[in-house]
Design a protein around this motif. Structure first.
Motif, PDB file in Angstrom:
ATOM      1  N   ALA A  35       0.828  -1.203   0.000  1.00 45.19           N
ATOM      2  CA  ALA A  35       0.000   0.000   0.000  1.00 45.19           C
ATOM      3  C   ALA A  35       0.861   1.251   0.000  1.00 45.19           C
ATOM      4  N   TRP A  36       0.201   2.365  -0.266  1.00 44.33           N
ATOM      5  CA  TRP A  36       0.795   3.682  -0.094  1.00 44.33           C
ATOM      6  C   TRP A  36      -0.037   4.436   0.948  1.00 44.33           C
ATOM      7  N   PHE A  37       0.669   5.032   1.895  1.00 48.62           N
ATOM      8  CA  PHE A  37       0.071   5.935   2.867  1.00 48.62           C
ATOM      9  C   PHE A  37       0.709   7.304   2.695  1.00 48.62           C
ATOM     10  N   ARG A  38       0.080   8.292   3.307  1.00 50.21           N
ATOM     11  CA  ARG A  38       0.694   9.615   3.282  1.00 50.21           C
ATOM     12  C   ARG A  38       0.422  10.320   4.599  1.00 50.21           C
ATOM     13  N   GLN A  39       1.264  11.296   4.890  1.00 51.18           N
ATOM     14  CA  GLN A  39       1.091  12.098   6.104  1.00 51.18           C
ATOM     15  C   GLN A  39       1.453  13.535   5.806  1.00 51.18           C
ATOM     16  N   ALA A  40       0.481  14.405   5.971  1.00 47.59           N
ATOM     17  CA  ALA A  40       0.691  15.829   5.809  1.00 47.59           C
ATOM     18  C   ALA A  40       1.026  16.447   7.164  1.00 47.59           C
ATOM     19  N   PRO A  41       1.690  17.598   7.187  1.00 49.20           N
ATOM     20  CA  PRO A  41       2.040  18.245   8.456  1.00 49.20           C
ATOM     21  C   PRO A  41       0.805  18.471   9.336  1.00 49.20           C
ATOM     22  N   GLY A  42       0.899  18.057  10.578  1.00 52.18           N
ATOM     23  CA  GLY A  42      -0.189  18.261  11.516  1.00 52.18           C
ATOM     24  C   GLY A  42      -1.359  17.311  11.356  1.00 52.18           C
ATOM     25  N   ARG A  43      -1.205  16.328  10.492  1.00 51.47           N
ATOM     26  CA  ARG A  43      -2.305  15.386  10.249  1.00 51.47           C
ATOM     27  C   ARG A  43      -1.836  13.966  10.485  1.00 51.47           C
ATOM     28  N   GLU A  44      -2.768  13.078  10.716  1.00 51.77           N
ATOM     29  CA  GLU A  44      -2.445  11.669  10.890  1.00 51.77           C
ATOM     30  C   GLU A  44      -2.161  11.019   9.529  1.00 51.77           C
ATOM     31  N   ARG A  45      -1.468   9.907   9.612  1.00 50.18           N
ATOM     32  CA  ARG A  45      -1.248   9.133   8.394  1.00 50.18           C
ATOM     33  C   ARG A  45      -2.584   8.653   7.843  1.00 50.18           C
ATOM     34  N   GLU A  46      -2.685   8.654   6.535  1.00 50.70           N
ATOM     35  CA  GLU A  46      -3.925   8.174   5.916  1.00 50.70           C
ATOM     36  C   GLU A  46      -3.600   7.262   4.744  1.00 50.70           C
ATOM     37  N   GLY A  47      -4.435   6.265   4.570  1.00 53.21           N
ATOM     38  CA  GLY A  47      -4.246   5.331   3.480  1.00 53.21           C
ATOM     39  C   GLY A  47      -4.625   5.963   2.155  1.00 53.21           C
TER      40      GLY A  47
END
Length: 127
Positions: A35-47
């Motif tokens: 899978a690929w996840f991502r995390q933006a500044p100040g946010r939780e990781r999301e699928g």
């Protein structure tokens, strides 16, 4: 030991495209989810997207449907994420992840379920 190395991130203007790559090594699982996840500044990781098993369905987050595509080249042990029509909201660190168990439509986006993570690659989309 499974190792995942991402590449391909960078700075792109809104509406542009990027292709992220993930080199997979040490994977000896018979069946696995990638899978690929991502995390933006100040946010939780999301699928973002998940191939639930070696021959199973692919699950996409609603916010990338029609824009992102996951693909694999098993001969090269590579996983790709093609990202089109990028928006500033796609700005984040993107992670390639793998787990030795298959995933289904209910749990694929639970980050805690994945044992193996790459170091991440930064994607920045300017407006």
């Amino acid at each position: 030991e499974v190792q995942l190395v991402e590449s391909g991130g960078g700075l792109v203007q809104a509406g542009g495209s990027l292709r992220l790559s993930c080199e997979v090594s040490g994977n000896s699982y018979h069946d696995y989810a990638v899978a690929w996840f991502r995390q933006a500044p100040g946010r939780e990781r999301e699928g973002v997207v998940c191939m639930g098993s070696t021959d199973g369905p692919t699950y996409y987050a609603d916010f990338v449907l029609g824009r992102f595509t996951l693909s694999m080249d098993n001969s090269k042990n590579m996983v790709y994420l093609q990202m089109n029509n990028l928006t500033p909201e796609d700005t984040a660190v993107y992670y390639c992840v793998l787990d030795g168990f298959s995933r289904n439509g209910y749990d694929w986006d639970d980050a805690d379920q994945y044992d193996h993570w790459g170091q991440g690659t930064q994607v920045t989309v300017s407006s």
